[in-house]
Design an enzyme around this catalytic site. Structure first.
Site, PDB file in Angstrom:
ATOM      1  N   GLY A 197      53.080   8.924  76.670  1.00  0.00           N
ATOM      2  CA  GLY A 197      51.335   8.421  77.099  1.00  0.00           C
ATOM      3  C   GLY A 197      50.801   8.373  75.985  1.00  0.00           C
ATOM      4  O   GLY A 197      51.006   8.511  74.922  1.00  0.00           O
ATOM      5  N   SER A 214      58.657  10.418  73.269  1.00  0.00           N
ATOM      6  CA  SER A 214      57.490  10.214  72.787  1.00  0.00           C
ATOM      7  C   SER A 214      56.393  11.400  72.832  1.00  0.00           C
ATOM      8  O   SER A 214      56.704  12.330  72.107  1.00  0.00           O
ATOM      9  CB  SER A 214      56.752   8.856  73.414  1.00  0.00           C
ATOM     10  OG  SER A 214      55.424   8.358  73.021  1.00  0.00           O
ATOM     11  N   ALA A 264      62.093   9.871  70.262  1.00  0.00           N
ATOM     12  CA  ALA A 264      61.729   8.402  70.228  1.00  0.00           C
ATOM     13  C   ALA A 264      60.255   8.653  70.190  1.00  0.00           C
ATOM     14  O   ALA A 264      59.660   8.143  71.320  1.00  0.00           O
ATOM     15  CB  ALA A 264      62.311   7.643  71.680  1.00  0.00           C
ATOM     16  N   PRO A 283      54.565   6.058  67.511  1.00  0.00           N
ATOM     17  CA  PRO A 283      53.681   5.368  68.297  1.00  0.00           C
ATOM     18  C   PRO A 283      53.648   3.964  68.350  1.00  0.00           C
ATOM     19  O   PRO A 283      54.166   3.386  67.453  1.00  0.00           O
ATOM     20  CB  PRO A 283      52.418   5.902  67.142  1.00  0.00           C
ATOM     21  CG  PRO A 283      52.938   5.948  65.872  1.00  0.00           C
ATOM     22  CD  PRO A 283      54.362   6.496  65.968  1.00  0.00           C
ATOM     23  N   LYS A 312      51.312   8.049  62.313  1.00  0.00           N
ATOM     24  CA  LYS A 312      52.484   8.757  62.248  1.00  0.00           C
ATOM     25  C   LYS A 312      52.307   9.976  61.380  1.00  0.00           C
ATOM     26  O   LYS A 312      52.999  11.145  61.586  1.00  0.00           O
ATOM     27  CB  LYS A 312      53.662   7.900  61.554  1.00  0.00           C
ATOM     28  CG  LYS A 312      54.122   6.847  62.437  1.00  0.00           C
ATOM     29  CD  LYS A 312      55.084   6.080  61.762  1.00  0.00           C
ATOM     30  CE  LYS A 312      55.706   4.791  62.599  1.00  0.00           C
ATOM     31  NZ  LYS A 312      56.914   3.877  61.863  1.00  0.00           N
TER      32      LYS A 312
END
Length: 450
Positions: free
Chosen positions: A75, A107, A129, A132, A149
């Protein structure tokens, strides 16, 4: 009566909101229980509130620890940071558990897992994984991607500072190269501390473990702890439910349709309230889901075409164009912007809803066309065919009650007399006098003159 039912409805809502969390309260004393939070789905404000509420409750009850069971595709970075900050300032140890089997901590979920005072994964789960992406699933610009990143990698290194060099490398590669790892791969290099088949299994493994809680070493005593599940409230469940694109699509469709009904027939507040409520919920869902806003233009165009069809019927041409625009818009809105873990909108659902809209509008337009073609009936001519009742006996003259008024009337068959109360039908109007006849079946009770 309506107001009474509304009050009862609000009472049930209030009871659901306040009783649901309270019903899960355990009877274990301070330090004798572990609190289990179950966070599933993409990161949303409702999930942030739920985790904050659960940890605060564990602190107030002086629980031994919190198990945050996590299953998320990720998210927004801002919401991730809120959860990480709440975990790190917790006065109770928080163990992040990626589960149940089949779950993911993708994420932003990767960094949340690293933020736990201890971490675990269920078999057949994945982590990583964490590259962004933009809010609609698109790649972001090279410069911006580099900045984001590097920021996330610095946070990952800080959170994994006590772990192995391989674990830190995997955390950085998950951000740089979107690398993912299975539960066993993450455990072998020390990215997570345990592999547990269930929260109960995790409690058994945690007994005697040491964690760093705000700079102090705490030894976990988890043997025999009662596991208390803190469920989300009804509102939190509803808001999390709105991350399903199929639900948001239906709410959007119902909302716009109800608003059109309200605009075409002002004064019926029910359609307006339903429309506004559905659109408000749909807007919330659209703000959470990865969507391509260009599709919204086609959906709006579809309902504009439907409205024009009602105003100026074109025998279905505009309705067909509206359905095609509606289907294209829905698919572009939800299915052209994809993020891992977010399901697409169902194509059969979109096509079926479009067909239902086309059918409903064709029926409405058909009624409109027939009403326009029907000859206008005004004044006395409008009385012909009306039904009423005899007030003063017709023999053959008398009075009848028709269309809310009393009229002088005469029976078309002078040989028939009609007593009071006889149902009649108007067949002609002569000046201020009505020509009537008894309704079929009523003449059996008439007296016949000679």
């Amino acid at each position: 009566m309506l107001r009474k039912f509304m009050r009862i409805g609000w009472l049930f809502v209030a009871l659901a909101l306040f009783i649901t969390p309270a019903a899960a309260a355990g009877q274990a004393g301070p330090g004798q229980k572990a609190v289990l939070l179950q966070a599933e789905g993409p990161l949303t404000s409702s999930m942030v509130n739920y985790i904050d509420r659960g940890i605060s409750r564990a602190e107030a009850d002086r629980a031994a620890l919190v198990i945050l069971q996590l299953d998320t595709p990720g998210g927004e970075i801002g919401q991730m940071q809120e959860i990480i900050q709440r975990i790190r300032r917790s006065q109770v140890p928080v163990v992040v558990y990626v589960g149940p089997p089949g779950a993911m901590a993708a994420s932003a979920g990767t960094l949340i897992t690293l933020a736990g005072h201890a971490s675990a994964m269920a078999p057949e789960t994945m982590i990583g994984a964490a590259s962004p992406v933009g809010g609609s699933g698109e790649d972001i610009g090279e410069t911006m991607a580099s900045k984001v990143k590097e920021t996330m990698k610095a946070l990952a290194r800080d959170l994994a500072a006590d772990r192995s060099a391989d674990a830190i490398r995997l955390a950085e590669e998950s951000i740089d190269e979107a690398r993912a790892a299975s539960a066993h791969e993450a455990y072998e290099i020390g990215l997570v501390d345990y592999i547990a088949s269930s929260p109960e299994d995790l409690l058994a493994q945690l007994d005697g473990a040491e964690v760093n809680l705000q700079g102090e070493t705490v030894v976990l005593r988890t043997s025999g702890l009662a596991l208390e599940v803190v469920p989300p409230t009804v509102i939190e469940q509803v808001l999390q439910f709105l991350t399903n694109p199929n639900v948001v699509f239906l709410l959007l469709t119902i909302g716009v349709q109800a608003i059109l009904i309200e605009l075409s027939n002002p004064g019926g507040w029910i359609a307006g309230v339903i429309g506004v409520s559905a659109l408000a919920l749909a807007v919330y869902g659209l703000g959470v889901l990865p969507v391509n806003w260009f599709g919204l233009i086609f959906i709006i165009l579809a309902f504009v075409l439907f409205a024009f069809e009602l105003a100026t019927p074109t025998h279905g041409a505009l309705s067909v164009a509206g359905v095609i625009s509606f289907i294209i818009g829905a698919l572009v809105l939800f299915n052209s912007a994809r993020l891992p873990g977010f399901p697409p909108v169902s194509v059969p659902l979109v096509v079926g809803t479009g067909a239902i809209l086309a059918l409903s509008f064709s029926i409405i337009v058909g009624y409109a066309v027939r009403s326009m073609r029907a000859p206008a009936r005004m004044g006395k001519q409008a009385l012909i065919g009306q039904r009423g009742q005899v007030r003063e006996p017709l023999d053959p003259l008398g009075s009848v009650h028709v269309a809310g008024e009393l009229w002088t009337a005469e029976v078309i068959d002078e040989a028939v007399s009609l007593p009071a109360g006889t149902p009649i039908e108007v067949v002609a109007v002569e000046g201020l006098r009505l020509k009537v006849r008894p309704l079929r079946g009523a003449s059996d009770h008439h007296s016949t003159g000679f």
